[in-house]
Design an enzyme around this catalytic site. Structure first.
Site, PDB file in Angstrom:
ATOM      1  CE  LYS A 150      -1.673   2.606   3.186  1.00  0.00           C
ATOM      2  NZ  LYS A 150      -2.135   4.155   2.424  1.00  0.00           N
ATOM      3  CD  GLU A 194      12.705   3.959   8.330  1.00  0.00           C
ATOM      4  OE1 GLU A 194      12.997   4.471   8.986  1.00  0.00           O
ATOM      5  OE2 GLU A 194      12.697   4.029   7.430  1.00  0.00           O
ATOM      6  CB  CYS A 236      12.933   7.696   9.087  1.00  0.00           C
ATOM      7  SG  CYS A 236      13.710   7.218   7.854  1.00  0.00           S
ATOM      8  CD  GLU A 295      10.430  12.038  12.168  1.00  0.00           C
ATOM      9  OE1 GLU A 295      10.929  11.698  11.427  1.00  0.00           O
ATOM     10  OE2 GLU A 295       9.029  11.432  12.546  1.00  0.00           O
TER      11      GLU A 295
END
Length: 475
Positions: A181, A255, A289, A386
């Site tokens: 997806k 991850e 990331c 983040e």
């Protein structure tokens, strides 16, 4: 200061279609979900309409993947699987320019990044893993490693094509079939990859691609016919996935997010370090990331580094992602732009000193100027959360021990950078930093032969390299 003349790449190269369909059992078919419109973040124009999957479509794709695994792919000799994977790699390389332009249109990243990094690395993952397909017994993972079966894979919007290759290539090399997806805002290159897979004559059902929103991903993750889940995305969603799969005996790799420390010592080559800092946080608009979003600078050189950094960032060109001279493109979505803006406002409110690049921003599109905060404390949100945007927080340290303590003062643990002239210090620091990847005198270097992954809230498991094969094998 002189300016570059515009050098736009033609959007016609992308061969953009008005509509795209999902890919199931070797065919492009209409999904029963609500169609979505994917938007060019640089102009806010609708690029195409994309059909999405329903619960029944997910079930259909998983059943197709199971048939392909049981009847064809799981039984196929590794050398034969390798031929298909090599073919996909070559066809991706042949259509590299088309894929790069389409990626920049759909994602907002500069064409020079999609052209020089994303697409070549994506095809390299297929080339590399094709080489492993007939050598798995010699990978040091046991005498008879076996595929798991059907792999469900959910990927993010920051590296759409690269993440698809990162997931699909090792799964196929190990003999698994795939239901993938792509992200809701960036489905197009994954669907062109499906075209390549179809043209490569991969057996029907070996790879299935289902566009859609989070509900499609949740349905795929929870489907009882899936043997392994691979997810790249936010830490919050990763936690939900882990909770939903607890006790079910399926292999999972996650991850997730990061808040990487980029540590600069007083003996570092400063001009080289500044280039690495800029690359570490402003590459792909900070939508990375493992971005070096926390800059830790030794106190004695902090003023000099920040001065050099401001001067270098002032030269970055922000604008049309299809212009080959653009350094910083568009933020991927209005939602992400709002989150970046909110966190930057919190940094100001908490007392950090904000500096913003003087480069003008386009009138239309989702853009955010490169921003640097000085005087940051570890308690501030901009140092803890983040941001996933072009925002850098600068902190200082006096001793190596303090640098390690501050670098590790985070719930994340995906990556880190070290800048110093001393090899012994690099090895000492790398041993003490809690990060899955530690770069020395460089940043954001990726290679399909090297494993990548994190610790703590950055997830678990490794992708890439020999170590990454284990996630797709029963050993």
């Amino acid at each position: 200061m002189w300016e570059y003349a515009p050098a736009p790449e033609s959007r016609d190269i992308a061969n953009l279609k008005p509509s795209y369909r999902m890919f199931v059992d070797g065919e492009f078919v209409e999904g029963a979900g609500e169609p979505l419109k994917t938007v060019n973040p640089a102009t806010e124009e609708v690029l195409a309409e994309v059909s999405t999957a329903s619960k029944e479509d997910v079930d259909r794709a998983v059943r197709a993947a199971r048939r392909a695994y049981d009847r064809v792919w799981g039984k196929m000799p590794g050398a034969e699987r390798a031929k298909y994977i090599y073919r996909i790699a070559r066809m991706m390389a042949e259509r590299a320019r088309e894929l790069a332009v389409l990626e920049s249109l759909d994602n907002g990243k500069p064409i020079r990044e999609s052209r020089d990094v994303d697409v070549p690395t994506a095809s390299a993952h297929f080339f590399y893993h094709a080489g492993w397909a007939d050598k798995l017994a010699y990978a040091g993972l046991g005498p008879d490693p076996r595929p798991l079966g059907v792999a469900g894979q959910v990927i993010p919007w920051n590296f759409p094509l690269l993440m698809a290759a990162w997931k699909i290539a090792p799964a196929l090399a190990c003999g698994n079939t795939v239901v993938l997806k792509p992200a809701e805002t960036t489905p197009l290159t994954a669907l062109v990859l499906a075209e390549i897979i179809q043209q490569a004559e991969l057996p029907p059902g070996v790879v299935n691609i289902l566009p859609g929103a989070g509900d499609v991903g949740a349905e795929l993750v929870g489907h009882p016919g899936v043997d392994k889940i691979a997810f790249t995305g936010s830490t919050d969603v990763g936690k939900q996935i882990q909770r939903s799969l607890a006790g079910k005996g399926r292999k999972v790799t996650l991850e997730l997010g990061g808040k990487a420390a980029n540590v600069v010592f007083d003996d570092a080559p400063l001009d080289q370090a500044v280039e690495g800092i800029v690359n570490g946080i402003f590459f792909n608009q900070g939508h990375v990331c493992c971005a070096g979003s926390r800059l830790l600078v030794q106190e004695s050189i902090a003023d000099e580094v920040v001065e050099k950094l401001h001067a270098r960032i002032s030269t970055l060109r922000i604008g049309d992602p299809l212009d080959k001279n653009t350094d910083v493109g568009a933020i991927n979505s209005r939602e992400q732009l709002s989150r970046i803006t909110s966190l930057v406002e919190s940094g100001e409110a908490e007392g950090a000193e904000k500096w913003v690049s003087p480069c003008p921003l386009p009138d239309k599109g989702f853009y955010f100027a490169p921003t640097v905060f000085s005087g940051v404390s570890q308690a501030m949100r901009i140092a803890r959360e983040e941001i996933f945007g072009p925002v850098l927080s600068v902190l200082t340290f006096r001793t190596p021990d303090e640098a390690v303590a501050k670098a590790n003062n985070t719930p994340y643990g995906l990556s880190a950078g070290i800048w110093t002239d001393k090899g012994s210090r690099i090895l000492w620091m790398a041993d003490k930093l809690r990060a899955g990847v530690v770069w020395a005198n460089t940043f954001n270097r990726f290679d399909p032969t090297a494993p990548f992954g994190g610790y703590q809230e950055s997830g678990f498991g490794r992708e890439g390299g020999r170590a990454g094969l284990e996630a797709y094998l029963d050993v």
